[in-house]
Motif scaffolding. Structure first.
Motif, PDB file in Angstrom:
ATOM      1  N   SER A 227       0.822  -1.199   0.000  1.00  0.00           N
ATOM      2  CA  SER A 227       0.000   0.000   0.000  1.00  0.00           C
ATOM      3  C   SER A 227       0.856   1.248   0.000  1.00  0.00           C
ATOM      4  O   SER A 227       2.037   1.209   0.304  1.00  0.00           O
ATOM      5  CB  SER A 227      -0.907   0.003   1.223  1.00  0.00           C
ATOM      6  N   GLN A 228       0.191   2.362  -0.327  1.00  0.00           N
ATOM      7  CA  GLN A 228       0.846   3.650  -0.236  1.00  0.00           C
ATOM      8  C   GLN A 228       0.843   4.060   1.236  1.00  0.00           C
ATOM      9  O   GLN A 228       0.336   3.355   2.080  1.00  0.00           O
ATOM     10  CB  GLN A 228       0.053   4.671  -1.052  1.00  0.00           C
ATOM     11  N   THR A 229       1.419   5.218   1.507  1.00  0.00           N
ATOM     12  CA  THR A 229       1.387   5.707   2.876  1.00  0.00           C
ATOM     13  C   THR A 229      -0.046   6.020   3.266  1.00  0.00           C
ATOM     14  O   THR A 229      -0.900   6.262   2.418  1.00  0.00           O
ATOM     15  CB  THR A 229       2.249   6.969   3.017  1.00  0.00           C
ATOM     16  N   LYS A 230      -0.305   6.036   4.578  1.00  0.00           N
ATOM     17  CA  LYS A 230      -1.655   6.298   5.057  1.00  0.00           C
ATOM     18  C   LYS A 230      -2.145   7.645   4.558  1.00  0.00           C
ATOM     19  O   LYS A 230      -1.408   8.605   4.482  1.00  0.00           O
ATOM     20  CB  LYS A 230      -1.692   6.261   6.582  1.00  0.00           C
ATOM     21  N   SER A 231      -3.403   7.697   4.241  1.00  0.00           N
ATOM     22  CA  SER A 231      -3.999   8.914   3.726  1.00  0.00           C
ATOM     23  C   SER A 231      -4.871   9.549   4.797  1.00  0.00           C
ATOM     24  O   SER A 231      -5.457   8.867   5.618  1.00  0.00           O
ATOM     25  CB  SER A 231      -4.858   8.558   2.508  1.00  0.00           C
ATOM     26  N   ASP A 232      -4.948  10.878   4.769  1.00  0.00           N
ATOM     27  CA  ASP A 232      -5.817  11.587   5.688  1.00  0.00           C
ATOM     28  C   ASP A 232      -7.252  11.634   5.185  1.00  0.00           C
ATOM     29  O   ASP A 232      -8.117  12.183   5.846  1.00  0.00           O
ATOM     30  CB  ASP A 232      -5.308  13.022   5.893  1.00  0.00           C
TER      31      ASP A 232
ATOM     32  N   ASN B 165      -6.836  -2.774   5.179  1.00  0.00           N
ATOM     33  CA  ASN B 165      -6.413  -2.732   6.577  1.00  0.00           C
ATOM     34  C   ASN B 165      -5.865  -4.122   6.862  1.00  0.00           C
ATOM     35  O   ASN B 165      -6.632  -5.078   6.997  1.00  0.00           O
ATOM     36  CB  ASN B 165      -7.599  -2.396   7.489  1.00  0.00           C
TER      37      ASN B 165
ATOM     38  N   GLU C 175      -5.607   2.076   4.402  1.00  0.00           N
ATOM     39  CA  GLU C 175      -4.607   2.682   3.521  1.00  0.00           C
ATOM     40  C   GLU C 175      -4.991   2.425   2.069  1.00  0.00           C
ATOM     41  O   GLU C 175      -5.473   1.342   1.737  1.00  0.00           O
ATOM     42  CB  GLU C 175      -3.239   2.040   3.773  1.00  0.00           C
TER      43      GLU C 175
ATOM     44  N   ASN D 136      -7.829   3.769   9.886  1.00  0.00           N
ATOM     45  CA  ASN D 136      -6.737   2.796   9.763  1.00  0.00           C
ATOM     46  C   ASN D 136      -6.752   2.020   8.455  1.00  0.00           C
ATOM     47  O   ASN D 136      -6.203   0.922   8.379  1.00  0.00           O
ATOM     48  CB  ASN D 136      -6.718   1.838  10.956  1.00  0.00           C
TER      49      ASN D 136
ATOM     50  N   ASN E  51      -1.726   0.630  -3.601  1.00  0.00           N
ATOM     51  CA  ASN E  51      -0.906   1.089  -4.715  1.00  0.00           C
ATOM     52  C   ASN E  51      -1.451   0.521  -6.026  1.00  0.00           C
ATOM     53  O   ASN E  51      -1.693  -0.678  -6.147  1.00  0.00           O
ATOM     54  CB  ASN E  51       0.538   0.626  -4.462  1.00  0.00           C
TER      55      ASN E  51
ATOM     56  N   TYR F 125      -8.956   0.222  -0.782  1.00  0.00           N
ATOM     57  CA  TYR F 125      -8.275   0.439   0.492  1.00  0.00           C
ATOM     58  C   TYR F 125      -8.105  -0.899   1.187  1.00  0.00           C
ATOM     59  O   TYR F 125      -8.819  -1.867   0.900  1.00  0.00           O
ATOM     60  CB  TYR F 125      -9.106   1.358   1.399  1.00  0.00           C
TER      61      TYR F 125
END
Length: 196
Positions: free
Chosen positions: A20-25, A83, A45, A43, A48, A81
């Motif tokens: 995955s990419q970095t966590k998104s806001d 988890n 992400e 939680n 990718n 996404y």
């Protein structure tokens, strides 16, 4: 070889994990194409896209090997996404014109049978159970297909797919989980989402 139009993301998630990419806001997504607003559970992400494409290919290969048919996957990913390794939350759409593709509910039922058969063939020692139903989300009726998979090693996986036609687009929301609490969060997120 006959082509089969197959929306099989549920199955694809089983055969591969994704980096995955970095966590998104991002907490709330607004999908203008479907006038749809959904809150992504905490939680999670984003997956990718390159890894997601690899996952799609592995899943397509598994289906084609099982059915001995070529899969014509026209699905366009809206979002994906995760988890953990096998808790996935993914939405997509693909073209579906009843004048060209035939009766939607018949095709939907056939696809579900193919997905179930692929699970049964690819994981022969697992115990499978499935149920089809209709689920309302924000007043709209969705076709729902649940599969429970009990693996010999004690892992229990659940997949839930929701689908409906929006004009000439089949919208699908897929939830795959091995953690019941995380699965409930994804299910609640979709059931509480808004279609305007």
């Amino acid at each position: 070889m006959q082509k089969i139009i197959l929306n099989c993301i549920i199955l694809l998630l089983l055969f591969s994990s994704c980096d995955s990419q970095t966590k998104s806001d991002v907490k709330t997504l607004k999908i203008e194409e479907f006038n749809w607003t959904i809150n992504i559970p905490e939680n999670f992400e984003p997956i990718n896209q390159n890894e997601w494409n690899k996952t799609l290919k592995k899943g397509m290969d598994a289906i084609e090997n099982t059915l001995e048919e070529e899969v014509d996957n026209q699905a366009v990913t809206i979002f994906s996404y995760k988890n953990g390794q096998f808790n996935n939350f993914e939405a997509n759409w693909q073209p579906f014109d009843v004048e060209i593709d035939g009766d939607y509910l018949e095709t939907y039922s056939e696809v579900n049978s193919m997905i179930y058969q692929t699970f049964k063939t690819q994981i022969p020692d697992a115990k499978l159970d499935s149920i089809s139903s209709i689920q309302k989300v924000n007043g709209l009726e969705f076709q729902r297909f649940d599969i429970s998979i009990d693996f010999p090693n004690g892992i229990k996986m659940k997949t839930i797919g929701f689908s409906r036609l929006f004009d000439k687009k089949e919208f699908t929301m897929n939830i795959t989980s091995v953690d019941e609490k995380i699965g409930s969060k994804m299910l609640d997120a979709f059931l509480n989402s808004k279609f305007e």
